[in-house]
Structure formats: C-alpha cells, structure tokens
Design a protein around this motif. Structure first.
Motif, PDB file in Angstrom:
ATOM      1  N   ALA A 152      -6.689   7.837   2.638  1.00  9.20           N
ATOM      2  CA  ALA A 152      -7.342   7.774   3.948  1.00  9.20           C
ATOM      3  C   ALA A 152      -6.840   6.575   4.753  1.00  9.20           C
ATOM      4  O   ALA A 152      -6.558   6.700   5.955  1.00  9.20           O
ATOM      5  CB  ALA A 152      -8.856   7.713   3.781  1.00  9.20           C
ATOM      6  N   ASN A 153      -6.719   5.433   4.116  1.00  8.47           N
ATOM      7  CA  ASN A 153      -6.217   4.235   4.802  1.00  8.47           C
ATOM      8  C   ASN A 153      -4.783   4.435   5.280  1.00  8.47           C
ATOM      9  O   ASN A 153      -4.432   4.064   6.397  1.00  8.47           O
ATOM     10  CB  ASN A 153      -6.309   3.016   3.895  1.00  8.47           C
ATOM     11  CG  ASN A 153      -7.729   2.563   3.677  1.00  8.47           C
ATOM     12  OD1 ASN A 153      -8.609   2.802   4.499  1.00  8.47           O
ATOM     13  ND2 ASN A 153      -7.976   1.922   2.554  1.00  8.47           N
ATOM     14  N   GLU A 174     -11.590   8.457  -6.477  1.00  6.32           N
ATOM     15  CA  GLU A 174     -12.142   7.811  -5.286  1.00  6.32           C
ATOM     16  C   GLU A 174     -11.226   6.706  -4.777  1.00  6.32           C
ATOM     17  O   GLU A 174     -11.041   6.557  -3.571  1.00  6.32           O
ATOM     18  CB  GLU A 174     -13.528   7.257  -5.579  1.00  6.32           C
ATOM     19  CG  GLU A 174     -14.573   8.336  -5.740  1.00  6.32           C
ATOM     20  CD  GLU A 174     -15.929   7.797  -6.160  1.00  6.32           C
ATOM     21  OE1 GLU A 174     -16.155   6.566  -6.016  1.00  6.32           O
ATOM     22  OE2 GLU A 174     -16.749   8.593  -6.617  1.00  6.32           O
ATOM     23  N   PHE A 175     -10.647   5.918  -5.699  1.00  2.82           N
ATOM     24  CA  PHE A 175      -9.715   4.860  -5.302  1.00  2.82           C
ATOM     25  C   PHE A 175      -8.497   5.444  -4.591  1.00  2.82           C
ATOM     26  O   PHE A 175      -8.108   4.990  -3.510  1.00  2.82           O
ATOM     27  CB  PHE A 175      -9.271   4.050  -6.527  1.00  2.82           C
ATOM     28  CG  PHE A 175      -8.194   3.064  -6.207  1.00  2.82           C
ATOM     29  CD1 PHE A 175      -8.498   1.852  -5.615  1.00  2.82           C
ATOM     30  CD2 PHE A 175      -6.862   3.348  -6.494  1.00  2.82           C
ATOM     31  CE1 PHE A 175      -7.498   0.936  -5.304  1.00  2.82           C
ATOM     32  CE2 PHE A 175      -5.860   2.441  -6.193  1.00  2.82           C
ATOM     33  CZ  PHE A 175      -6.178   1.238  -5.596  1.00  2.82           C
ATOM     34  N   GLU A 228      -9.326   6.839  -1.149  1.00  2.24           N
ATOM     35  CA  GLU A 228      -9.449   5.771  -0.158  1.00  2.24           C
ATOM     36  C   GLU A 228      -8.067   5.259   0.264  1.00  2.24           C
ATOM     37  O   GLU A 228      -7.831   4.992   1.449  1.00  2.24           O
ATOM     38  CB  GLU A 228     -10.290   4.625  -0.716  1.00  2.24           C
ATOM     39  CG  GLU A 228     -10.603   3.570   0.309  1.00  2.24           C
ATOM     40  CD  GLU A 228     -11.558   2.511  -0.199  1.00  2.24           C
ATOM     41  OE1 GLU A 228     -11.404   1.356   0.214  1.00  2.24           O
ATOM     42  OE2 GLU A 228     -12.451   2.848  -0.995  1.00  2.24           O
ATOM     43  N   GLU A 229      -7.154   5.136  -0.698  1.00  2.00           N
ATOM     44  CA  GLU A 229      -5.782   4.727  -0.368  1.00  2.00           C
ATOM     45  C   GLU A 229      -5.137   5.744   0.580  1.00  2.00           C
ATOM     46  O   GLU A 229      -4.470   5.377   1.546  1.00  2.00           O
ATOM     47  CB  GLU A 229      -4.938   4.591  -1.639  1.00  2.00           C
ATOM     48  CG  GLU A 229      -5.321   3.421  -2.514  1.00  2.00           C
ATOM     49  CD  GLU A 229      -4.977   2.087  -1.878  1.00  2.00           C
ATOM     50  OE1 GLU A 229      -3.799   1.869  -1.559  1.00  2.00           O
ATOM     51  OE2 GLU A 229      -5.893   1.262  -1.706  1.00  2.00           O
ATOM     52  N   ARG A 256       0.853  -1.183   0.000  1.00  2.00           N
ATOM     53  CA  ARG A 256       0.000   0.000   0.000  1.00  2.00           C
ATOM     54  C   ARG A 256       0.891   1.235   0.000  1.00  2.00           C
ATOM     55  O   ARG A 256       1.951   1.242   0.614  1.00  2.00           O
ATOM     56  CB  ARG A 256      -0.882   0.032   1.257  1.00  2.00           C
ATOM     57  CG  ARG A 256      -1.716  -1.193   1.520  1.00  2.00           C
ATOM     58  CD  ARG A 256      -2.878  -1.467   0.637  1.00  2.00           C
ATOM     59  NE  ARG A 256      -3.923  -0.533   0.458  1.00  2.00           N
ATOM     60  CZ  ARG A 256      -5.148  -0.685   0.900  1.00  2.00           C
ATOM     61  NH1 ARG A 256      -5.454  -1.692   1.676  1.00  2.00           N
ATOM     62  NH2 ARG A 256      -6.072   0.164   0.573  1.00  2.00           N
TER      63      ARG A 256
END
Length: 62
Positions: free
Chosen positions: A47-48, A40-41, A44-45, A12
């Motif tokens: 945010a994670n 959006e992808f 999300e990456e 990641r």
C-alpha cells in the motif's frame, strides 16, 4: 568536502516487489495456518509503495 547522506534504513520495495512477496508467502505456506502478521506487513508495504508510485506519477504529470 561534499558528502552524500546514507539512507537510515533498508530500501522499501516497489509495489510490484511487495505484490510478488505476498504471492510467494501465500503460495509457499506449508500448513493450513494463515501467516497473518507477515501478510499484514507485506500488505502495508504494498500500500505504501502503491501510494508513493501514484503520487510520483501525478507529480510528473503536472
């Protein structure tokens, strides 16, 4: 014999790497169409990664 487990998937990105990918996506779009799925992808990456980095910092401070 002792063996090391391999990761099941790709690594990641860090929050900084995901943020840079978002910037690149926004700056490099050719037409006026917004790349919503890619954005959006990547969001999300980001945010994670941000959450994981924050939790790691919190755990180290304990």
């Amino acid at each position: 014999m002792y063996s090391t487990l391999r990761p099941a998937g790709p690594a990641r990105p860090s929050a900084a790497e995901a943020n840079e990918a978002i910037r690149h996506l926004v700056e490099s779009r050719v037409d006026d169409e917004w790349p919503s799925e890619a954005y959006e992808f990547l969001l999300e990456e980001w945010a994670n990664a941000s959450r994981a980095e924050m939790l790691a910092e919190f755990a180290a401070a304990q």
